[in-house]
Enzyme design. Structure first.
Site, PDB file in Angstrom:
ATOM      1  N   SER A 108       0.826  -1.208   0.000  1.00 49.83           N
ATOM      2  CA  SER A 108       0.000   0.000   0.000  1.00 49.83           C
ATOM      3  C   SER A 108       0.861   1.258   0.000  1.00 49.83           C
ATOM      4  CB  SER A 108      -0.943   0.022   1.219  1.00 49.83           C
ATOM      5  OG  SER A 108      -0.203  -0.090   2.416  1.00 49.83           O
ATOM      6  N   ASN A 154      -2.642  -2.095  13.397  1.00 50.01           N
ATOM      7  CA  ASN A 154      -4.089  -1.880  13.271  1.00 50.01           C
ATOM      8  C   ASN A 154      -4.552  -0.590  13.937  1.00 50.01           C
ATOM      9  OD1 ASN A 154      -3.904  -4.294  12.009  1.00 50.01           O
ATOM     10  ND2 ASN A 154      -4.930  -5.500  13.599  1.00 50.01           N
ATOM     11  N   THR A 161     -39.753  26.244 -12.007  1.00 46.70           N
ATOM     12  CA  THR A 161     -40.029  24.936 -11.420  1.00 46.70           C
ATOM     13  C   THR A 161     -40.203  24.028 -12.643  1.00 46.70           C
ATOM     14  OG1 THR A 161     -42.424  25.221 -11.421  1.00 46.70           O
ATOM     15  CG2 THR A 161     -41.260  25.941  -9.439  1.00 46.70           C
ATOM     16  N   HIS A 162     -39.899  22.746 -12.494  1.00 44.99           N
ATOM     17  CA  HIS A 162     -39.941  21.811 -13.639  1.00 44.99           C
ATOM     18  C   HIS A 162     -39.088  22.314 -14.802  1.00 44.99           C
ATOM     19  CE1 HIS A 162     -43.520  19.954 -11.696  1.00 44.99           C
ATOM     20  NE2 HIS A 162     -43.747  21.221 -11.354  1.00 44.99           N
ATOM     21  N   SER A 202     -12.935  25.572 -29.191  1.00 40.21           N
ATOM     22  CA  SER A 202     -13.006  24.351 -29.986  1.00 40.21           C
ATOM     23  C   SER A 202     -11.906  24.402 -31.041  1.00 40.21           C
ATOM     24  CB  SER A 202     -14.362  24.262 -30.668  1.00 40.21           C
ATOM     25  OG  SER A 202     -14.282  23.422 -31.801  1.00 40.21           O
ATOM     26  N   LYS A 222     -16.868  28.944 -30.816  1.00 34.20           N
ATOM     27  CA  LYS A 222     -17.261  28.289 -29.563  1.00 34.20           C
ATOM     28  C   LYS A 222     -16.500  28.763 -28.339  1.00 34.20           C
ATOM     29  CE  LYS A 222     -18.560  24.068 -29.621  1.00 34.20           C
ATOM     30  NZ  LYS A 222     -19.630  23.332 -28.983  1.00 34.20           N
ATOM     31  N   ASN A 270     -16.571  27.002 -24.618  1.00 34.83           N
ATOM     32  CA  ASN A 270     -17.194  25.870 -23.930  1.00 34.83           C
ATOM     33  C   ASN A 270     -17.036  25.942 -22.413  1.00 34.83           C
ATOM     34  OD1 ASN A 270     -17.918  24.739 -26.400  1.00 34.83           O
ATOM     35  ND2 ASN A 270     -15.956  23.670 -26.600  1.00 34.83           N
ATOM     36  N   GLU A 292     -18.437  21.361 -16.894  1.00 34.73           N
ATOM     37  CA  GLU A 292     -18.702  19.999 -17.362  1.00 34.73           C
ATOM     38  C   GLU A 292     -17.817  18.989 -16.635  1.00 34.73           C
ATOM     39  OE1 GLU A 292     -19.150  19.872 -21.904  1.00 34.73           O
ATOM     40  OE2 GLU A 292     -18.297  21.831 -21.480  1.00 34.73           O
ATOM     41  N   TYR A 340     -10.166  -5.995  12.540  1.00 34.46           N
ATOM     42  CA  TYR A 340      -9.398  -5.545  11.376  1.00 34.46           C
ATOM     43  C   TYR A 340      -9.324  -6.663  10.348  1.00 34.46           C
ATOM     44  CZ  TYR A 340      -5.770  -4.040   8.219  1.00 34.46           C
ATOM     45  OH  TYR A 340      -5.099  -3.702   7.075  1.00 34.46           O
ATOM     46  N   GLN A 386      -7.599  -1.896   3.936  1.00 38.10           N
ATOM     47  CA  GLN A 386      -6.583  -1.119   3.229  1.00 38.10           C
ATOM     48  C   GLN A 386      -7.194  -0.405   2.022  1.00 38.10           C
ATOM     49  OE1 GLN A 386      -2.543  -2.748   2.995  1.00 38.10           O
ATOM     50  NE2 GLN A 386      -2.789  -2.804   0.784  1.00 38.10           N
ATOM     51  N   LYS A 425      -8.216   3.682   1.498  1.00 40.57           N
ATOM     52  CA  LYS A 425      -7.350   4.847   1.272  1.00 40.57           C
ATOM     53  C   LYS A 425      -7.475   5.461  -0.116  1.00 40.57           C
ATOM     54  CE  LYS A 425      -4.712   3.381   4.996  1.00 40.57           C
ATOM     55  NZ  LYS A 425      -5.362   2.024   4.963  1.00 40.57           N
TER      56      LYS A 425
HETATM   57  N1  ARG Z   1      -1.500  -1.063   5.116  1.00 41.62           N
HETATM   58  C1  ARG Z   1      -2.408  -1.551   6.088  1.00 41.62           C
HETATM   59  C2  ARG Z   1      -3.774  -0.867   5.902  1.00 41.62           C
HETATM   60  O1  ARG Z   1      -3.817   0.079   5.222  1.00 41.62           O
HETATM   61  C3  ARG Z   1      -1.898  -1.269   7.462  1.00 41.62           C
HETATM   62  C4  ARG Z   1      -2.418  -2.167   8.530  1.00 41.62           C
HETATM   63  C5  ARG Z   1      -1.900  -3.546   8.337  1.00 41.62           C
HETATM   64  N2  ARG Z   1      -2.248  -4.364   9.433  1.00 41.62           N
HETATM   65  C6  ARG Z   1      -2.074  -5.649   9.393  1.00 41.62           C
HETATM   66  N3  ARG Z   1      -2.430  -6.326  10.429  1.00 41.62           N
HETATM   67  N4  ARG Z   1      -1.610  -6.258   8.323  1.00 41.62           N
HETATM   68  O2  ARG Z   1      -4.781  -1.279   6.410  1.00 41.62           O
END
Ligand code: ARG
Length: 459
Positions: A25, A112, A157-158, A279, A285, A287, A292, A319, A324, A327
């Protein structure tokens, strides 16, 4: 042999290369290295306070972590995929720098609770930034509203022309949306600023730690109440993603209006050059690409919310590595929400509204028809009947290509004998706005009051 793994004690074979690439990660969680280091430094101070480390040892660890951060910020740091994540990359570099003492940092802690803390610190910082940017957007909306208190807009409205409103009133509606968004972000922060450190892997720890000290050190609001919840709860990310989704929904609604209004058939607004594009083939144009793109990116933020909701839905306690996956959706949404707010705040002051074009729609759309019906009702004609009479007058005006206010008194009297000279005052479009004095309506007193209230909120 799994030579370098921190958890490699019981392993005889090395991790498959594909597994390493699949499970790492660090390629994305490096983004919260600052928060990981802050959390570790608070942990080290707590360990010293509790007598696990001497003051000197804690000092060496804290300084070591400072130098790791400096290496990262100077670009000298070597992120290693084999070290899986930001946490182990930083800890292993710390140990390289300060020696075996680095290994004491992880006492009474698990990745964790560590990852939950680092990510909470990160999400909190980003939400604070969203809050600031939301205020910037509200400030630009209210500034435009101030300029356009007397500009008449055909309100819909509408998506059909309905009644005249002050353009300021319309813009102030958006102030309200973004003010609620900012308040929602504030409220969400209450649940983000909970320190999970001390939950350890899932069950707490045998060491006499002091989670409150870590919480106070980091300026969080409270300590977790249940260690199992602390390591598995991702509500805080989900709430943040929901806040972001709603911010995007509000931005996207306004973008949609600007896109429509910028079409020459409407012509209600001229776009600033800095936020539009041309354009390559059609020289005439201009735009509305910024709008958008924002409308398009809204779906992407919703996708992040859906993605994490789906990750969480089948997870047994506590956990699981699935977590993971919290993120990347957040990083992506954060970038999108942050940039969208910045672009909106940049574009707003450059929007040039065109009242003359709005006036044309107003006339062609008979936006004073309600006024005539209300006028007749005030003369004692039952409203249903007044509505009917007005409908007939509109049909006539349409047939002769005039606005209601352009019909003669005699023409209007064909539809009702109750009509007198006073009708022409009532049929003025600005009168329709001025006379709407009900609280929170489009009348000038309400609009002035709304502007003052938004200004108060900003201050
Ligand atoms: N990279 C892990 C995550 O984002 C960190 C925690 C990992 N914990 C573990 N027991 N393997 O969740």
């Amino acid at each position: 042999m799994s030579d370098k793994k921190m958890w490699g004690g019981r392993f005889a074979e090395r991790t498959a290369a594909s597994m390493e690439a699949y499970s790492e990660s660090v390629s994305f969680d490096w983004r919260f290295y600052r928060e990981d280091i802050r959390g570790s430094q608070a942990h080290a101070r707590m360990l010293a306070k509790q007598g696990f480390l001497s003051e000197e040892e804690a000092e060496v660890i804290i300084k070591g972590l400072d130098s790791v951060r400096e290496e990262i910020e100077s670009g000298d740091f070597q992120w290693k995929m084999e070290m899986e994540d930001v946490h182990m990359n930083i800890e292993s570099r710390l140990t390289e720098i300060i020696g075996p003492l680095g290994g004491k940092l992880h006492t009474a802690r698990s990745r964790n609770d560590q990852v939950a803390l680092g990510f909470r610190l990160h999400v909190a910082a980003r939400l604070e930034e969203w809050g600031r940017r939301l205020k910037g957007v509200v400030a630009e909306f209210v500034a435009q509203a101030e300029r356009h208190q007397d500009t008449l807009l055909p309100g819909c409205t509408h998506f059909q022309p309905a009644q005249p409103v002050s353009l300021a009133h319309h813009l102030l509606a958006y102030c309200r949306m973004f003010m609620r968004d900012a308040e929602r972000v504030e409220d969400c922060l209450k649940r983000v600023r909970i320190s999970p450190l001390g939950a350890a892997a899932l069950a707490g720890t045998t060491h006499p730690i002091d989670p409150q000290a870590v919480c106070d050190d980091l300026g969080f609001d409270a300590v977790f109440a249940n260690s199992m919840d602390a390591v598995s709860d991702r509500d805080f990310v989900l709430e943040a993603l929901f806040c972001g989704s709603l911010i995007m929904a509000h931005l996207s609604r306004f973008c949609e209006e600007i896109i429509i209004w910028a079409n020459p058939n409407f012509g209600f607004v001229k776009l600033p050059d800095a936020y539009s594009t041309g354009s390559s083939i059609m020289p005439q144009k201009k735009n509305p690409d910024a709008c958008e793109i924002m409308r398009g990116k809204t779906g992407r933020v919703y996708g992040s919310l859906m993605s994490l909701l789906t990750v969480v839905k089948g997870l047994p306690m506590t956990y699981n590595r699935d977590l993971q996956e919290d993120k990347e959706p957040f990083f992506d949404a954060d970038r999108t929400v942050g940039m969208s707010l910045e672009v909106m705040a940049g574009m707003l002051p450059g929007l040039e509204f065109v009242p003359e074009k709005m006036a044309v729609t107003m006339r062609n759309g008979f936006l004073n028809a309600t006024e005539l019906a209300d006028y007749l009702a005030a003369k004692g004609i039952p409203f249903r009947e007044a509505h009917h009479i007005t409908g007939a007058a509109v049909a006539h005006a349409e047939a002769v290509g005039k606005g209601l206010e352009e019909l003669s008194l005699a023409e209007l009297q064909q539809f009702s004998e109750a009509v007198d000279e006073g009708v022409f005052e009532v049929l003025q479009y600005d009168a329709a706005v001025r006379r709407r004095t009900s609280p929170g309506g489009t009348g000038p007193q309400s609009v002035t009051g709304q502007i003052a209230a938004v200004r108060d909120w900003l201050a």
